[in-house]
Scaffold this motif. Sequence first.
Motif, PDB file in Angstrom:
ATOM      1  N   ASP A  44      17.243 -78.632 -30.879  1.00  0.00           N
ATOM      2  CA  ASP A  44      18.485 -77.930 -30.568  1.00  0.00           C
ATOM      3  C   ASP A  44      19.206 -77.444 -31.814  1.00  0.00           C
ATOM      4  O   ASP A  44      19.824 -76.376 -31.811  1.00  0.00           O
ATOM      5  CB  ASP A  44      19.414 -78.849 -29.773  1.00  0.00           C
ATOM      6  N   PHE A  45      19.128 -78.253 -32.873  1.00  0.00           N
ATOM      7  CA  PHE A  45      19.793 -77.922 -34.136  1.00  0.00           C
ATOM      8  C   PHE A  45      18.830 -78.229 -35.277  1.00  0.00           C
ATOM      9  O   PHE A  45      17.846 -78.950 -35.093  1.00  0.00           O
ATOM     10  CB  PHE A  45      21.082 -78.738 -34.300  1.00  0.00           C
ATOM     11  N   GLY A  46      19.122 -77.692 -36.453  1.00  0.00           N
ATOM     12  CA  GLY A  46      18.241 -77.945 -37.581  1.00  0.00           C
ATOM     13  C   GLY A  46      18.972 -77.785 -38.897  1.00  0.00           C
ATOM     14  O   GLY A  46      20.073 -77.218 -38.968  1.00  0.00           O
ATOM     15  N   VAL A  47      18.350 -78.295 -39.955  1.00  0.00           N
ATOM     16  CA  VAL A  47      18.832 -78.102 -41.318  1.00  0.00           C
ATOM     17  C   VAL A  47      17.948 -77.037 -41.954  1.00  0.00           C
ATOM     18  O   VAL A  47      16.725 -77.181 -41.988  1.00  0.00           O
ATOM     19  CB  VAL A  47      18.774 -79.408 -42.135  1.00  0.00           C
ATOM     20  N   SER A  48      18.569 -75.984 -42.421  1.00  0.00           N
ATOM     21  CA  SER A  48      17.810 -74.884 -43.004  1.00  0.00           C
ATOM     22  C   SER A  48      18.498 -74.442 -44.294  1.00  0.00           C
ATOM     23  O   SER A  48      19.186 -75.243 -44.935  1.00  0.00           O
ATOM     24  CB  SER A  48      17.713 -73.721 -41.995  1.00  0.00           C
ATOM     25  N   TYR A  49      18.343 -73.194 -44.680  1.00  0.00           N
ATOM     26  CA  TYR A  49      18.942 -72.665 -45.893  1.00  0.00           C
ATOM     27  C   TYR A  49      19.092 -71.162 -45.703  1.00  0.00           C
ATOM     28  O   TYR A  49      18.394 -70.538 -44.907  1.00  0.00           O
ATOM     29  CB  TYR A  49      18.076 -72.991 -47.112  1.00  0.00           C
ATOM     30  N   GLN A  50      20.013 -70.581 -46.437  1.00  0.00           N
ATOM     31  CA  GLN A  50      20.350 -69.182 -46.204  1.00  0.00           C
ATOM     32  C   GLN A  50      19.172 -68.238 -46.423  1.00  0.00           C
ATOM     33  O   GLN A  50      19.016 -67.264 -45.684  1.00  0.00           O
ATOM     34  CB  GLN A  50      21.531 -68.767 -47.092  1.00  0.00           C
ATOM     35  N   GLU A  51      18.346 -68.542 -47.428  1.00  0.00           N
ATOM     36  CA  GLU A  51      17.177 -67.683 -47.662  1.00  0.00           C
ATOM     37  C   GLU A  51      16.291 -67.602 -46.422  1.00  0.00           C
ATOM     38  O   GLU A  51      15.855 -66.531 -46.001  1.00  0.00           O
ATOM     39  CB  GLU A  51      16.295 -68.209 -48.802  1.00  0.00           C
ATOM     40  N   GLY A  52      16.022 -68.781 -45.845  1.00  0.00           N
ATOM     41  CA  GLY A  52      15.132 -68.853 -44.691  1.00  0.00           C
ATOM     42  C   GLY A  52      15.716 -68.192 -43.460  1.00  0.00           C
ATOM     43  O   GLY A  52      15.018 -67.511 -42.709  1.00  0.00           O
ATOM     44  N   VAL A  53      17.016 -68.407 -43.252  1.00  0.00           N
ATOM     45  CA  VAL A  53      17.670 -67.798 -42.096  1.00  0.00           C
ATOM     46  C   VAL A  53      17.672 -66.277 -42.241  1.00  0.00           C
ATOM     47  O   VAL A  53      17.432 -65.540 -41.278  1.00  0.00           O
ATOM     48  CB  VAL A  53      19.118 -68.317 -41.940  1.00  0.00           C
ATOM     49  N   THR A  54      17.927 -65.801 -43.453  1.00  0.00           N
ATOM     50  CA  THR A  54      17.933 -64.359 -43.709  1.00  0.00           C
ATOM     51  C   THR A  54      16.583 -63.735 -43.385  1.00  0.00           C
ATOM     52  O   THR A  54      16.498 -62.730 -42.671  1.00  0.00           O
ATOM     53  CB  THR A  54      18.299 -64.076 -45.181  1.00  0.00           C
ATOM     54  N   GLN A  55      15.525 -64.345 -43.890  1.00  0.00           N
ATOM     55  CA  GLN A  55      14.179 -63.823 -43.629  1.00  0.00           C
ATOM     56  C   GLN A  55      13.833 -63.904 -42.150  1.00  0.00           C
ATOM     57  O   GLN A  55      13.219 -62.996 -41.594  1.00  0.00           O
ATOM     58  CB  GLN A  55      13.154 -64.586 -44.473  1.00  0.00           C
ATOM     59  N   ALA A  56      14.248 -64.990 -41.498  1.00  0.00           N
ATOM     60  CA  ALA A  56      13.966 -65.152 -40.072  1.00  0.00           C
ATOM     61  C   ALA A  56      14.692 -64.098 -39.244  1.00  0.00           C
ATOM     62  O   ALA A  56      14.114 -63.494 -38.326  1.00  0.00           O
ATOM     63  CB  ALA A  56      14.368 -66.555 -39.613  1.00  0.00           C
ATOM     64  N   ARG A  57      15.946 -63.849 -39.560  1.00  0.00           N
ATOM     65  CA  ARG A  57      16.743 -62.905 -38.770  1.00  0.00           C
ATOM     66  C   ARG A  57      16.182 -61.480 -38.824  1.00  0.00           C
ATOM     67  O   ARG A  57      16.169 -60.788 -37.805  1.00  0.00           O
ATOM     68  CB  ARG A  57      18.193 -62.888 -39.273  1.00  0.00           C
ATOM     69  N   VAL A  58      15.731 -61.058 -39.992  1.00  0.00           N
ATOM     70  CA  VAL A  58      15.202 -59.694 -40.077  1.00  0.00           C
ATOM     71  C   VAL A  58      13.857 -59.567 -39.367  1.00  0.00           C
ATOM     72  O   VAL A  58      13.397 -58.457 -39.102  1.00  0.00           O
ATOM     73  CB  VAL A  58      15.079 -59.209 -41.545  1.00  0.00           C
ATOM     74  N   GLN A  59      13.239 -60.710 -39.060  1.00  0.00           N
ATOM     75  CA  GLN A  59      11.999 -60.718 -38.282  1.00  0.00           C
ATOM     76  C   GLN A  59      12.277 -61.029 -36.809  1.00  0.00           C
ATOM     77  O   GLN A  59      11.376 -61.358 -36.047  1.00  0.00           O
ATOM     78  CB  GLN A  59      11.026 -61.747 -38.868  1.00  0.00           C
ATOM     79  N   ASP A  60      13.555 -60.929 -36.430  1.00  0.00           N
ATOM     80  CA  ASP A  60      14.004 -61.122 -35.048  1.00  0.00           C
ATOM     81  C   ASP A  60      13.793 -62.538 -34.528  1.00  0.00           C
ATOM     82  O   ASP A  60      13.646 -62.754 -33.320  1.00  0.00           O
ATOM     83  CB  ASP A  60      13.311 -60.116 -34.109  1.00  0.00           C
ATOM     84  N   VAL A  61      13.778 -63.514 -35.437  1.00  0.00           N
ATOM     85  CA  VAL A  61      13.740 -64.922 -35.027  1.00  0.00           C
ATOM     86  C   VAL A  61      15.170 -65.321 -34.670  1.00  0.00           C
ATOM     87  O   VAL A  61      16.080 -65.186 -35.491  1.00  0.00           O
ATOM     88  CB  VAL A  61      13.197 -65.815 -36.161  1.00  0.00           C
ATOM     89  N   PRO A  62      15.407 -65.805 -33.437  1.00  0.00           N
ATOM     90  CA  PRO A  62      16.779 -65.989 -32.929  1.00  0.00           C
ATOM     91  C   PRO A  62      17.478 -67.264 -33.372  1.00  0.00           C
ATOM     92  O   PRO A  62      17.881 -68.101 -32.551  1.00  0.00           O
ATOM     93  CB  PRO A  62      16.570 -65.974 -31.420  1.00  0.00           C
ATOM     94  N   ILE A  63      17.648 -67.459 -34.673  1.00  0.00           N
ATOM     95  CA  ILE A  63      18.405 -68.609 -35.167  1.00  0.00           C
ATOM     96  C   ILE A  63      19.694 -68.115 -35.822  1.00  0.00           C
ATOM     97  O   ILE A  63      19.753 -66.994 -36.326  1.00  0.00           O
ATOM     98  CB  ILE A  63      17.601 -69.475 -36.156  1.00  0.00           C
ATOM     99  N   VAL A  64      20.702 -68.974 -35.812  1.00  0.00           N
ATOM    100  CA  VAL A  64      22.010 -68.627 -36.355  1.00  0.00           C
ATOM    101  C   VAL A  64      22.543 -69.810 -37.158  1.00  0.00           C
ATOM    102  O   VAL A  64      22.459 -70.959 -36.714  1.00  0.00           O
ATOM    103  CB  VAL A  64      23.012 -68.290 -35.224  1.00  0.00           C
ATOM    104  N   SER A  65      23.086 -69.527 -38.334  1.00  0.00           N
ATOM    105  CA  SER A  65      23.690 -70.576 -39.153  1.00  0.00           C
ATOM    106  C   SER A  65      25.078 -70.896 -38.616  1.00  0.00           C
ATOM    107  O   SER A  65      25.896 -69.999 -38.402  1.00  0.00           O
ATOM    108  CB  SER A  65      23.783 -70.119 -40.612  1.00  0.00           C
ATOM    109  N   ILE A  66      25.360 -72.190 -38.400  1.00  0.00           N
ATOM    110  CA  ILE A  66      26.645 -72.589 -37.820  1.00  0.00           C
ATOM    111  C   ILE A  66      27.496 -73.434 -38.772  1.00  0.00           C
ATOM    112  O   ILE A  66      28.632 -73.775 -38.437  1.00  0.00           O
ATOM    113  CB  ILE A  66      26.451 -73.345 -36.492  1.00  0.00           C
ATOM    114  N   ALA A  67      26.974 -73.737 -39.964  1.00  0.00           N
ATOM    115  CA  ALA A  67      27.786 -74.466 -40.951  1.00  0.00           C
ATOM    116  C   ALA A  67      27.076 -74.475 -42.296  1.00  0.00           C
ATOM    117  O   ALA A  67      25.849 -74.564 -42.370  1.00  0.00           O
ATOM    118  CB  ALA A  67      28.045 -75.903 -40.506  1.00  0.00           C
ATOM    119  N   ALA A  68      27.865 -74.394 -43.349  1.00  0.00           N
ATOM    120  CA  ALA A  68      27.337 -74.566 -44.703  1.00  0.00           C
ATOM    121  C   ALA A  68      27.511 -76.032 -45.087  1.00  0.00           C
ATOM    122  O   ALA A  68      28.632 -76.541 -45.098  1.00  0.00           O
ATOM    123  CB  ALA A  68      28.093 -73.675 -45.685  1.00  0.00           C
TER     124      ALA A  68
END
Length: 333
Positions: free
Chosen positions: A86-110
């Motif tokens: 349901d939730f995960g620990v990621s990083y901005q680089e990974g989320v950025t790359q995922a989003r431009v590839q239409d992977v539906p994840i969203v960062s909800i906190a730094a």
Amino acid sequence: MKKVLLVLCCVVVLAACSKESESSNTTTTQELQKVSIVLDWTPNTNHTGIYVAQEKGYFANQGLDVEIIMPGEVGANQLVASGKADFGVSYQEGVTQARVQDVPIVSIAAVIQHNTSGFASPKEKGIESLKDFEGKTYGGYGAPVEEAILSSLMKKEGADIDKVDIVNMGNTDFFTAVKRDIDFAWIYYGWTGIEAELRDVELNMQYLTDYSKKLDYYTPVLVTNEKMIEESPETARKFMAAVSKGYEFAIDQPDKAAEILIHAVPEIDAELVKASQQWLSPKYQADADQWGVQKLDVWENYASWMYEHDLLEKELNSKAAFTNEFLPKNEEE
């Protein structure tokens, strides 16, 4: 006889109350909503607030039964995007790359407000500037962004990345690798840098933020998927209420927070956790109004840098990549 009957009645009433209490507790436990969060790496002080929220009952108080999942071969982003976590620990680089590839994840906190990572080398290697990378061996993890950042920063300093031998160090321990195979590597100072201090190993550090404001991105971050946001926003709100309280506890009481992490993960290096927590706790919130807040310009700056360096297939819609809406309302507002 009356006294005996009175005692028996009291026993019966107490037994009934006890059963009712047990039944109530069982019901409460059964009513907790099961959710999961997958880590990005083995447990460390980046994750302290999560463990505090679990240990102190902050999740339970929000009606959640949270399972903390260790990362496997499949990364946190993929597990969260697919709904397997349901939730995960990621990083901005990974989320950025995922989003431009239409992977539906969203960062909800730094988790941390500013990038604390940089290129580290033992002092005896003599690497005091980016120019000194020439003729040296860099131990990387195989991510395209590594070479791009090295190349970009070295070019600004008039240095040539072609003179750097780049090898994949995999899961090799930094301290083992710099003695055996490499000269420098990319580390988070809050963990590996603090470990170096405890080992009395002097490091030379070239922090990314020393060379470019655009590289002051959020790492790590907490993520969820678009389905959670659309269909169960209240779950995300409850989760973040508990996690925020966990990190606030870690900010205010680093020693106690460290003990909670050590208790939850007995195999962890206790001395390192305590020292790392002292160093990192003030940096969770830093200059932000509250823990977890993310700024649009931070997302835009790094995304533009990645796009300029051909690390993105298309430009990022930064506004859709993150949200602050699930953070607890700041009491000062």
